[in-house]
Design an enzyme around this catalytic site. Structure first.
Site, PDB file in Angstrom:
ATOM      1  N   LYS A  11     -29.863  -2.797 -38.714  1.00 16.05           N
ATOM      2  CA  LYS A  11     -28.461  -2.646 -39.095  1.00 16.05           C
ATOM      3  C   LYS A  11     -27.751  -3.523 -39.942  1.00 16.05           C
ATOM      4  O   LYS A  11     -28.477  -4.549 -40.230  1.00 16.05           O
ATOM      5  CB  LYS A  11     -27.714  -2.558 -37.849  1.00 16.05           C
ATOM      6  CG  LYS A  11     -28.285  -1.303 -37.010  1.00 16.05           C
ATOM      7  CD  LYS A  11     -27.453  -1.326 -35.528  1.00 16.05           C
ATOM      8  CE  LYS A  11     -27.826  -0.072 -34.547  1.00 16.05           C
ATOM      9  NZ  LYS A  11     -26.965   0.025 -33.327  1.00 16.05           N
ATOM     10  N   TYR A  51     -24.662   9.564 -36.327  1.00 16.06           N
ATOM     11  CA  TYR A  51     -24.065   9.289 -34.820  1.00 16.06           C
ATOM     12  C   TYR A  51     -23.091  10.458 -34.384  1.00 16.06           C
ATOM     13  O   TYR A  51     -22.589  10.331 -33.324  1.00 16.06           O
ATOM     14  CB  TYR A  51     -23.409   7.930 -34.967  1.00 16.06           C
ATOM     15  CG  TYR A  51     -24.446   6.654 -34.844  1.00 16.06           C
ATOM     16  CD1 TYR A  51     -25.216   6.480 -33.767  1.00 16.06           C
ATOM     17  CD2 TYR A  51     -24.546   5.810 -35.929  1.00 16.06           C
ATOM     18  CE1 TYR A  51     -25.899   5.551 -33.569  1.00 16.06           C
ATOM     19  CE2 TYR A  51     -25.409   4.668 -35.869  1.00 16.06           C
ATOM     20  CZ  TYR A  51     -26.072   4.453 -34.661  1.00 16.06           C
ATOM     21  OH  TYR A  51     -26.958   3.477 -34.853  1.00 16.06           O
ATOM     22  N   ASN A 114     -25.779  -4.927 -32.920  1.00 11.99           N
ATOM     23  CA  ASN A 114     -27.004  -5.144 -32.094  1.00 11.99           C
ATOM     24  C   ASN A 114     -28.222  -5.030 -32.979  1.00 11.99           C
ATOM     25  O   ASN A 114     -29.343  -4.851 -32.304  1.00 11.99           O
ATOM     26  CB  ASN A 114     -27.077  -4.488 -30.865  1.00 11.99           C
ATOM     27  CG  ASN A 114     -27.063  -2.989 -31.064  1.00 11.99           C
ATOM     28  OD1 ASN A 114     -26.950  -2.314 -32.148  1.00 11.99           O
ATOM     29  ND2 ASN A 114     -26.951  -2.173 -29.996  1.00 11.99           N
ATOM     30  N   HIS A 117     -31.512   0.026 -34.525  1.00 14.64           N
ATOM     31  CA  HIS A 117     -31.440   1.080 -33.982  1.00 14.64           C
ATOM     32  C   HIS A 117     -32.862   1.665 -33.662  1.00 14.64           C
ATOM     33  O   HIS A 117     -33.860   1.314 -34.242  1.00 14.64           O
ATOM     34  CB  HIS A 117     -30.906   2.332 -34.779  1.00 14.64           C
ATOM     35  CG  HIS A 117     -31.045   3.483 -34.381  1.00 14.64           C
ATOM     36  ND1 HIS A 117     -30.446   4.206 -33.562  1.00 14.64           N
ATOM     37  CD2 HIS A 117     -32.119   4.473 -34.795  1.00 14.64           C
ATOM     38  CE1 HIS A 117     -30.662   5.529 -33.249  1.00 14.64           C
ATOM     39  NE2 HIS A 117     -31.803   5.647 -33.910  1.00 14.64           N
ATOM     40  N   GLU A 128     -33.987  12.164 -36.843  1.00 21.92           N
ATOM     41  CA  GLU A 128     -33.705  11.124 -37.686  1.00 21.92           C
ATOM     42  C   GLU A 128     -34.618  10.785 -38.833  1.00 21.92           C
ATOM     43  O   GLU A 128     -34.104  10.475 -39.940  1.00 21.92           O
ATOM     44  CB  GLU A 128     -33.346   9.879 -36.839  1.00 21.92           C
ATOM     45  CG  GLU A 128     -32.596  10.347 -35.614  1.00 21.92           C
ATOM     46  CD  GLU A 128     -32.512   9.110 -34.441  1.00 21.92           C
ATOM     47  OE1 GLU A 128     -33.103   8.036 -34.595  1.00 21.92           O
ATOM     48  OE2 GLU A 128     -31.653   9.107 -33.572  1.00 21.92           O
TER      49      GLU A 128
END
Ligand code: UDP
Ligand code: MG
Length: 139
Positions: A11, A51, A114, A117, A128
């Site tokens: 990320k 998302y 965080n 993913h 994805e």
């Protein structure tokens, strides 16, 4: 064979802090091989679509903003039981509760930023992966 792939993103927080190399080392050192990899900056629209399942959640707007805020590394990873194995390696969503030694415990900033993913099912991993890579680019 398809349960042997998962889809992951390093990320924007982790990329901007220079953790890409260390995270990739942790991933390959845990027995995953890289089947596809690219750096990309998501448009807001791509982040919304990626998302979409979370669109009703309170954190959705902030998450879309964050995920489109800078470049990310998108990748397909291969290992037996890849989805579950990778979720174990990254730890729980909130780094404050992630097990010691997990990637999120080590590299994440907070529950939103965080670091990584990981797809949550083989079906989502395939969906994805195809969002970013044509089949011919998944090795
Ligand atoms: N997220 C957030 N606040 C929350 C929960 C999740 O900002 O309270 C973000 C976080 O970046 C997380 C992503 O939304 O990784 C997707 O949430 P999910 O519950 O699917 O967590 P994950 O599968 O990534 O552990
Ligand atoms: Mg999830």
């Amino acid at each position: 064979m398809d349960s042997d792939i998962t889809f992951s993103i390093i990320k924007p927080d982790a990329v901007s802090k220079g953790y890409t190399g260390q995270i990739l080392t942790r991933i390959t050192g845990s027995g995953f091989t890289i089947a596809a990899l690219r750096m990309v900056r998501l448009t807001r629209q791509q982040a919304e679509e990626f998302y979409y399942v979370h669109r009703e959640r309170g954190f959705y707007r902030g998450l879309v903003e964050f995920m489109s805020s800078g470049p990310v590394i998108v990748m397909v990873l291969r290992k037996a039981d890849a989805v579950d194995e990778f979720r174990k390696l990254i730890g729980s969503t909130d780094p404050a509760t992630a097990d010691r030694g997990t990637i999120r415990a080590e590299f994440a900033t907070d529950v939103q930023k965080n670091a990584v993913h990981g797809a949550d099912s083989p079906e989502n991993a395939r969906r994805e992966a195809s969002f970013f890579f044509p089949a011919i680019e998944i090795f």
